[in-house]
Design a protein around this motif. Structure first.
Motif, PDB file in Angstrom:
ATOM      1  N   ALA A  96      50.547  92.950  40.474  1.00 25.57           N
ATOM      2  CA  ALA A  96      50.136  93.490  41.773  1.00 25.57           C
ATOM      3  C   ALA A  96      48.908  94.379  41.626  1.00 25.57           C
ATOM      4  N   MET A  97      48.880  95.215  40.575  1.00 25.40           N
ATOM      5  CA  MET A  97      47.707  96.059  40.335  1.00 25.40           C
ATOM      6  C   MET A  97      46.457  95.207  40.134  1.00 25.40           C
ATOM      7  N   LEU A  98      46.585  94.183  39.297  1.00 23.90           N
ATOM      8  CA  LEU A  98      45.453  93.299  39.038  1.00 23.90           C
ATOM      9  C   LEU A  98      45.024  92.564  40.302  1.00 23.90           C
ATOM     10  N   THR A  99      45.990  92.155  41.093  1.00 25.73           N
ATOM     11  CA  THR A  99      45.675  91.463  42.340  1.00 25.73           C
ATOM     12  C   THR A  99      44.903  92.366  43.290  1.00 25.73           C
ATOM     13  N   TYR A 100      45.343  93.611  43.439  1.00 26.14           N
ATOM     14  CA  TYR A 100      44.625  94.556  44.295  1.00 26.14           C
ATOM     15  C   TYR A 100      43.204  94.776  43.784  1.00 26.14           C
ATOM     16  N   ALA A 101      43.058  94.901  42.478  1.00 26.37           N
ATOM     17  CA  ALA A 101      41.725  95.121  41.904  1.00 26.37           C
ATOM     18  C   ALA A 101      40.807  93.928  42.133  1.00 26.37           C
ATOM     19  N   HIS A 102      41.403  92.739  42.283  1.00 27.46           N
ATOM     20  CA  HIS A 102      40.622  91.527  42.549  1.00 27.46           C
ATOM     21  C   HIS A 102      40.477  91.248  44.045  1.00 27.46           C
ATOM     22  N   GLY A 103      41.002  92.138  44.890  1.00 29.91           N
ATOM     23  CA  GLY A 103      40.821  91.987  46.329  1.00 29.91           C
ATOM     24  C   GLY A 103      41.905  91.214  47.038  1.00 29.91           C
ATOM     25  N   GLY A 104      43.060  91.013  46.410  1.00 30.12           N
ATOM     26  CA  GLY A 104      44.118  90.211  47.006  1.00 30.12           C
ATOM     27  C   GLY A 104      45.307  91.019  47.476  1.00 30.12           C
ATOM     28  N   ASP A 105      46.332  90.284  47.906  1.00 30.63           N
ATOM     29  CA  ASP A 105      47.574  90.869  48.395  1.00 30.63           C
ATOM     30  C   ASP A 105      48.752  90.177  47.727  1.00 30.63           C
ATOM     31  N   ILE A 106      49.870  90.864  47.688  1.00 27.67           N
ATOM     32  CA  ILE A 106      51.120  90.260  47.222  1.00 27.67           C
ATOM     33  C   ILE A 106      51.912  89.720  48.411  1.00 27.67           C
ATOM     34  N   GLU A 107      51.928  90.459  49.506  1.00 28.82           N
ATOM     35  CA  GLU A 107      52.572  90.016  50.734  1.00 28.82           C
ATOM     36  C   GLU A 107      51.635  90.243  51.908  1.00 28.82           C
ATOM     37  N   LYS A 108      51.883  89.510  53.003  1.00 30.14           N
ATOM     38  CA  LYS A 108      51.137  89.729  54.229  1.00 30.14           C
ATOM     39  C   LYS A 108      52.071  89.551  55.417  1.00 30.14           C
ATOM     40  N   ASP A 109      51.693  90.154  56.517  1.00 33.33           N
ATOM     41  CA  ASP A 109      52.461  90.038  57.757  1.00 33.33           C
ATOM     42  C   ASP A 109      52.010  88.784  58.493  1.00 33.33           C
ATOM     43  N   ALA A 110      52.944  87.874  58.727  1.00 36.04           N
ATOM     44  CA  ALA A 110      52.647  86.639  59.445  1.00 36.04           C
ATOM     45  C   ALA A 110      53.569  86.542  60.652  1.00 36.04           C
ATOM     46  N   GLY A 111      53.048  86.921  61.815  1.00 37.68           N
ATOM     47  CA  GLY A 111      53.845  86.852  63.020  1.00 37.68           C
ATOM     48  C   GLY A 111      55.020  87.793  63.045  1.00 37.68           C
ATOM     49  N   GLY A 112      54.875  88.962  62.439  1.00 28.72           N
ATOM     50  CA  GLY A 112      55.941  89.948  62.448  1.00 28.72           C
ATOM     51  C   GLY A 112      56.905  89.855  61.292  1.00 28.72           C
ATOM     52  N   LYS A 113      56.691  88.897  60.404  1.00 31.80           N
ATOM     53  CA  LYS A 113      57.524  88.785  59.214  1.00 31.80           C
ATOM     54  C   LYS A 113      56.642  88.673  57.975  1.00 31.80           C
ATOM     55  N   TYR A 114      57.147  89.214  56.868  1.00 34.07           N
ATOM     56  CA  TYR A 114      56.366  89.188  55.637  1.00 34.07           C
ATOM     57  C   TYR A 114      56.550  87.867  54.893  1.00 34.07           C
ATOM     58  N   VAL A 115      55.424  87.374  54.359  1.00 31.62           N
ATOM     59  CA  VAL A 115      55.434  86.171  53.532  1.00 31.62           C
ATOM     60  C   VAL A 115      54.603  86.445  52.289  1.00 31.62           C
ATOM     61  N   ALA A 116      54.779  85.604  51.276  1.00 27.25           N
ATOM     62  CA  ALA A 116      54.009  85.751  50.037  1.00 27.25           C
ATOM     63  C   ALA A 116      52.527  85.493  50.299  1.00 27.25           C
ATOM     64  N   ALA A 117      51.674  86.279  49.638  1.00 23.97           N
ATOM     65  CA  ALA A 117      50.228  86.128  49.790  1.00 23.97           C
ATOM     66  C   ALA A 117      49.516  85.968  48.456  1.00 23.97           C
ATOM     67  N   PHE A 118      50.279  85.892  47.368  1.00 19.62           N
ATOM     68  CA  PHE A 118      49.661  85.909  46.044  1.00 19.62           C
ATOM     69  C   PHE A 118      49.198  84.548  45.557  1.00 19.62           C
ATOM     70  N   ASN A 119      49.581  83.464  46.228  1.00 22.07           N
ATOM     71  CA  ASN A 119      49.114  82.138  45.816  1.00 22.07           C
ATOM     72  C   ASN A 119      47.722  81.920  46.392  1.00 22.07           C
ATOM     73  N   ALA A 120      46.789  82.689  45.875  1.00 24.78           N
ATOM     74  CA  ALA A 120      45.421  82.717  46.391  1.00 24.78           C
ATOM     75  C   ALA A 120      44.471  83.071  45.250  1.00 24.78           C
ATOM     76  N   GLU A 121      43.196  83.019  45.529  1.00 26.17           N
ATOM     77  CA  GLU A 121      42.183  83.161  44.475  1.00 26.17           C
ATOM     78  C   GLU A 121      42.240  84.491  43.730  1.00 26.17           C
ATOM     79  N   PRO A 122      42.449  85.644  44.380  1.00 23.81           N
ATOM     80  CA  PRO A 122      42.476  86.895  43.607  1.00 23.81           C
ATOM     81  C   PRO A 122      43.545  86.917  42.516  1.00 23.81           C
ATOM     82  N   THR A 123      44.791  86.541  42.837  1.00 27.11           N
ATOM     83  CA  THR A 123      45.839  86.529  41.820  1.00 27.11           C
ATOM     84  C   THR A 123      45.584  85.438  40.795  1.00 27.11           C
ATOM     85  N   ARG A 124      45.039  84.311  41.244  1.00 22.58           N
ATOM     86  CA  ARG A 124      44.704  83.223  40.318  1.00 22.58           C
ATOM     87  C   ARG A 124      43.675  83.704  39.287  1.00 22.58           C
ATOM     88  N   LYS A 125      42.662  84.418  39.757  1.00 22.16           N
ATOM     89  CA  LYS A 125      41.649  84.957  38.837  1.00 22.16           C
ATOM     90  C   LYS A 125      42.277  85.962  37.873  1.00 22.16           C
TER      91      LYS A 125
END
Length: 454
Positions: free
Chosen positions: A205-234
């Motif tokens: 999570a620390m590395l993801t934040y440093a790369h500009g990403g998120d671990i979770e995001k709010d999608a329509g009032g509920k939280y979903v995973a957000a880490f399957n994206a370029e920042p965590t991949r990098k």
């Protein structure tokens, strides 16, 4: 925000401060009894002595309340069941990953009215209360020693590797180069990433934040995973390259924080992600023979301009009766808010801790209160500081320029457990497929989140 040195260690104080609320008027043989988590273990003799003295002082000023200390610590495997069954203390201590979920599930009590009666309530640093606040502005607890992650490094290994100990890496490209140089010149692990007991996911999570990403995001009032994206991949590909292409992470890849700090204290690790407070563990718990070797800079960046903030927080379960909840707030203010605010108290705590040669007085942390009050505290403890504050200066200077981001708001520990397996695969299998690992983890986490938010 300017970050200044504050006393870190036991968040308790042997003091004769007046109580933060009025004394109980009930008297008689049946005082209100509250069980409180946060009592240091027997191995922390200075902290335990201070805790016991603080309890005595509190009870003297609040004769209608009796405090029973508890050494119970947060266990993500058993906590939810104990809380749901009412088998927890009246004051519970949890990591900063938990409050938002507990608030959303209405498992803890709002304490704003009681807290607001304290004269200095409005001087709290809003940042430290934000993770304990709901959407309507109700505050549910009191923080203890809030922190921000940085890059801990061994100044001696930096010097031996031809690196400048006063200029730690500011980017992850620089971390990678420094790690290679440390390994090549000293034979030690240049950088180590934690990978077990939920801490691999936590550090990802620390590395993801440093790369500009998120671990979770709010999608329509509920939280979903957000880490399957370029920042965590990098971030994961960086770890994979350091582990397998550079061979700069050593041979032991299954580590938690205690493993890493123990190895760091023995001079076996060049860098790891941590806080200033890990200095205390390295010195007091693991006998770091040359504490001059400890250095820390701000968390290196790769486009995110952010670091993870956290700490422990104290909350009151929803099931606690009104009289015990009122007593619990008095205890929280006396034990954690007033000592952090009061200049005289800070100086006395520093004096007492400095009497122990193993103590670490003056280790910086995030300020609990506004800058004006923090400056007064820094001046008051100055005569007792026994750490080299210049070795913390890169963290102090650099962290003030970063955005402080809290941990994921929903099921953080469970999410970290899933991400542990991703980190472990990357660090132990040269042929690991980062994309496939993230896709599987995303599906797993989304299933857990969906179940929790039905």
């Amino acid at each position: 925000m300017k970050y200044t040195a504050a006393l870190l260690g036991c968040a308790v104080l042997a003091t004769t401060l007046a109580a933060c609320g009025s004394s109980s008027s009930s008297g008689g043989p049946d005082p209100v009894v509250i069980r409180v988590q946060g009592m240091p273990p027997a191995t922390d003799k200075p902290g335990l002595a201070q805790f016991k003295q603080m309890v005595a002082d509190f009870q003297r000023n609040n004769p209608g309340i009796r405090v029973e200390g508890s050494t119970t610590t947060y266990d993500p495997l058993t906590f939810s069941a104990k809380l749901a069954g009412g088998r927890v203390e009246e004051v519970i201590k949890v990591p900063l990953t938990e409050p938002q979920g507990l608030i959303a599930r209405k498992q803890v009590q709002p304490l704003t009215a009681e807290l607001g009666r304290w004269a200095h309530y409005k001087e709290f640093n809003p940042q430290v209360l934000q993770p304990l606040t709901d959407g309507s502005g109700q505050v549910y607890g009191v923080p203890q020693a809030p922190f921000a992650q940085g890059l801990v490094y061994n100044r001696d290994l930096f010097a031996k590797a031809g690196l400048d100990p006063d200029k730690p890496p500011a980017t992850w490209d620089e971390v990678r180069q420094a790690a290679k140089q440390i390994t090549a010149k000293t034979g030690k692990a240049g950088f180590v990433h934690e990978s077990k007991n939920n801490q691999g996911g936590w550090q990802l999570a620390m590395l993801t934040y440093a790369h500009g990403g998120d671990i979770e995001k709010d999608a329509g009032g509920k939280y979903v995973a957000a880490f399957n994206a370029e920042p965590t991949r990098k971030a994961l590909n960086l770890l994979k390259d350091m582990r397998w292409s550079d061979d700069s992470m050593g041979s032991n890849q299954l580590n938690d924080q205690n493993d890493v700090i123990k190895r760091f204290a023995a001079g076996e690790i060049g860098m790891y992600m941590g806080t200033p407070g890990t200095y205390r563990l390295a010195k007091m718990t693991y006998g770091m023979p040359d504490t001059d070797a400890f250095g820390i800079g701000a968390l290196p960046q790769a486009g995110g301009n952010a670091t993870l903030t956290g700490g422990d927080v104290y909350l009151v379960p929803k099931s606690v009766s009104a009289d015990k909840a009122t007593a619990a707030v008095k205890w929280l203010l006396f034990a954690y808010a007033q000592p952090a605010y009061d200049v005289t108290a800070a100086a006395e705590r520093a004096r007492q801790l400095a009497a122990d040669p193993k103590s670490a007085v003056g280790v910086p942390t995030l300020p609990m209160f506004d800058a004006a009050q923090q400056a007064k505290i820094d001046e008051a403890i100055k005569p007792y500081v026994n750490v080299k504050l210049e070795h913390f200066k890169p963290w102090l200077d650099g962290t003030s320029a970063l955005t402080l981001r809290p941990e994921p708001p929903m099921l953080a520990q469970q999410v970290y457990a899933v991400l542990d397996t991703v980190v472990q695969a990357v660090l132990t299998n040269e042929d690991s497929d980062v994309d496939a690992l993230l896709a599987r983890a995303e599906a797993d986490v989304n299933a857990k989140l969906a179940t929790a938010q039905r």
